[in-house]
Design an enzyme around this catalytic site. Structure first.
Site: not given
Ligand code: MG
Ligand code: ADP
Ligand code: ZN
Length: 569
Positions: A69, A175
């Site tokens: 988070s 990613d």
């Molecule tokens: Mg990310």
């Protein structure tokens, strides 16, 4: 090598004990009221890492991912200046080496060339908080409709600059996607974030990525034919079960992957249905209901036996195109006859297939951005996988569609790639990795300019209009007919995905496509449209080189930065 600053009272004005107030004395400086849920999360974080409250005032939660988070916090420096920080709280179940590797990527490669740096790191028990400078950034979806061609050129240049830097350090990010490349259009600032899935090249300069690599390899050796949620599975289980397994893997983000082989869903990426492809072509067993192409498992040619298998799609009703029922299949000579089986296209796994060696390959990342070699489970992956993902980002920017590819499983993703890059070409590339892929239909390689212009809605303005008339026909299955540019279409709501792989092959179904296309177009001002008419061939040449199906010839970040598309930057 950059080192972390020590987080001490020498650099910060400390808060009063337990008093979580910022300099203005208000509880929260953010422009919106925090939800109870976020407030509770913030409280929990203060409890988990109490030292945070001495230095930081947590204002809001700005990111919620599978493995972390991220919060926006402010702190008052000794100078009296209030500075903003991004606090990334990693899920406590993350593997310690994984956490350390992420931190090391940031400390060693970060802080320069658009790679996010790190300021501090706090830990209490298994809670780790990485403190980074905060970069306020635009939402990619908003950007898509407002970016000018020049902005896109700069965006890509800066993304490639970040990639060149991390690749220089032997880091494969794994990613690359818009939510991991922060962009502030006003400040013209960029930052590549999120090394949570990073891997090292064989000679990586990031020591801990070597550990990640070693662990990864060990795991690969240990894993044989055990069931796994990763990769293109055993061909026969390539049916509903595969989709389910993978789906659940993406839905239950409990542990940070170790080694990082699990899929990682993107945040907020599926919320707005503007993808070019839908998710309907799950690789479930074809029932004949759909007439579109599907992809059959990629597998090692050595062990693959495809010839004896029934070609389900061949029996299907022919679609509008002549090539509808064609199948691309590897030659039988490479398949030992004693390994033939009948379970292909069925939902069971026969003993022959059970005894096949299971191939393990890294496949962490986000499905729509995965390179073909990742989708095909090639064990030897290089930094070229990031270049592919950058190509997908570029494709989104040029076509104004995001996410461009949207698939919940690898084979669907591969089928979508085939639709754009050509099925023959993909099969050919697969062969290079020692994989056999069969496709139920032949999809011609599309002209990237025509594709992007049609999706963006600038095709009719293009100066190449007349010369490309035939191409326009050729790719009509992608976005349907082009309405007049000034057609009134306000009020037409965006509908779900433009076209699934089946529909892509079906030129007859154009209705939903038109609706979405109209909706996208309606947002574009005519000045923007004109701006976008002048896209040079160089842009599409670079795109073509980024989306090279063969990682060995795919353009590197260093080469891409030298591409004439960027001349003058
Ligand atoms: Mg990310
Ligand atoms: P995850 O591993 O959960 O995806 P990321 O590192 O990608 O975590 O961060 C998630 C989101 O948090 C990012 O997409 C971005 O919106 C926000 N974020 C992360 N780091 C920063 C930062 N330094 N400044 C501003 N926002 C950030
Ligand atoms: Zn079998």
């Amino acid at each position: 090598m950059a080192t972390l600053e020590s987080l001490s009272k020498d650099s910060f004005n400390l808060h009063q004990n337990g008093q979580l107030k910022n300099d203005s004395g208000k509880e929260n400086k953010g422009s919106h009221k925090l939800s109870t849920e976020i407030k509770m999360d913030i409280e929990k974080l203060y409890e988990a890492v109490p030292r945070l409250s001495s230095f930081f005032f947590i204002e809001d939660k700005i990111g919620e991912g599978t493995f972390s988070s991220v919060y926006l916090a402010t702190a008052q420096l000794k100078s009296g200046k209030v500075e903003r920080f991004a606090l990334k709280h990693l899920i406590p179940t993350s593997h310690p080496v994984r956490i350390a590797a992420e931190l090391q990527c940031l400390t060693v490669a970060g802080g320069e060339d658009n790679v996010m740096g790190v300021k501090y790191c706090l830990r209490k028990d298994d809670h780790v908080v990485i403190v980074m400078p905060y970069l306020e950034h635009d939402s990619f979806l908003d950007l898509l409709s407002s970016m000018k061609l020049e902005d896109v050129r700069e965006y890509m240049y800066n993304l490639l600059k970040a990639l060149r830097r991390i690749h220089h350090f032997g880091i494969i990010h794994r990613d690359i996607k818009p939510s991991n490349f922060l962009y502030n259009g006003c400040l013209k600032k960029y930052a590549l974030v999120d090394f949570g899935l990073a891997q090292g090249t064989p000679n990586t300069k990031i020591e801990l990525l070597k550990v990640v690599r070693t662990e990864d390899q060990q795991k690969s050796c240990l894993k044989t034919k055990s069931a796994t949620s990763s990769g293109i599975k055993h061909p026969p289980s390539q049916t509903t079960s595969k989709a389910l397994v993978q789906h659940s893997a993406e839905k239950q983000p409990i542990k940070r992957p170790w080694p990082p082989t699990q899929a990682k869903p993107g945040k907020g990426e599926s919320s707005v249905p503007r993808s070019v492809f839908g998710e309907r072509s799950m690789n479930v067993r074809n029932t004949g209901i759909f007439e579109g192409a599907s992809v059959k498992p990629a597998r090692s040619i050595k062990t693959a036996d495809i010839t004896s298998r029934k070609i389900l799609v061949a029996k299907r009703k022919a679609g509008p195109s002549k090539s509808t029922s064609s199948c691309l299949i590897r030659k039988s000579s490479v398949c030992p006859s004693n390994l033939t089986c009948d379970c292909y296209t069925t939902d069971r796994i026969c003993s022959v297939c059970f005894s096949r060696r299971h191939q393990v390959a890294p496949r962490a990342g986000t499905p729509g951005f995965r390179a073909p070699e990742v989708l095909m489970k090639c064990p030897h992956q290089t930094s070229a996988i990031d270049m592919w993902s950058a190509g997908v980002v570029f494709l989104s920017l040029l076509s104004a569609r995001y996410p461009f590819f949207k698939a919940s499983d690898d084979l669907t993703a591969l089928a979508q790639i085939m639709t754009i890059r050509g099925s023959k070409e993909t099969v050919q590339a697969a062969k290079l990795f020692g994989k056999a892929v069969s496709c139920s239909k032949e999809c011609p390689k599309l002209d990237l300019r025509t594709l992007c212009e049609r999706l963006r809605g600038t095709h009719c303005f293009s100066k190449r209009k007349s010369s490309q008339k035939s191409e326009l026909m050729d790719c009509s299955h992608i976005s349907g007919t082009v309405p007049a540019p000034d057609a009134k279409d306000e009020g037409i709501k965006q509908t779900a995905s433009l076209s699934s792989i089946q529909e892509v092959q079906n030129q007859a179904r154009k209705v939903t496509q038109d609706v979405e296309w109209n909706s996208v177009k309606s947002k574009a001002k005519s000045s923007d449209v004109k701006n976008w008419c002048a896209v040079s061939d160089l842009a599409y040449d670079l795109l073509d080189k980024l989306l090279d199906l063969n990682p060995a010839t795919r353009i590197t970040a260093e080469m891409a930065l030298e591409h004439p598309f960027f001349e003058g930057i």
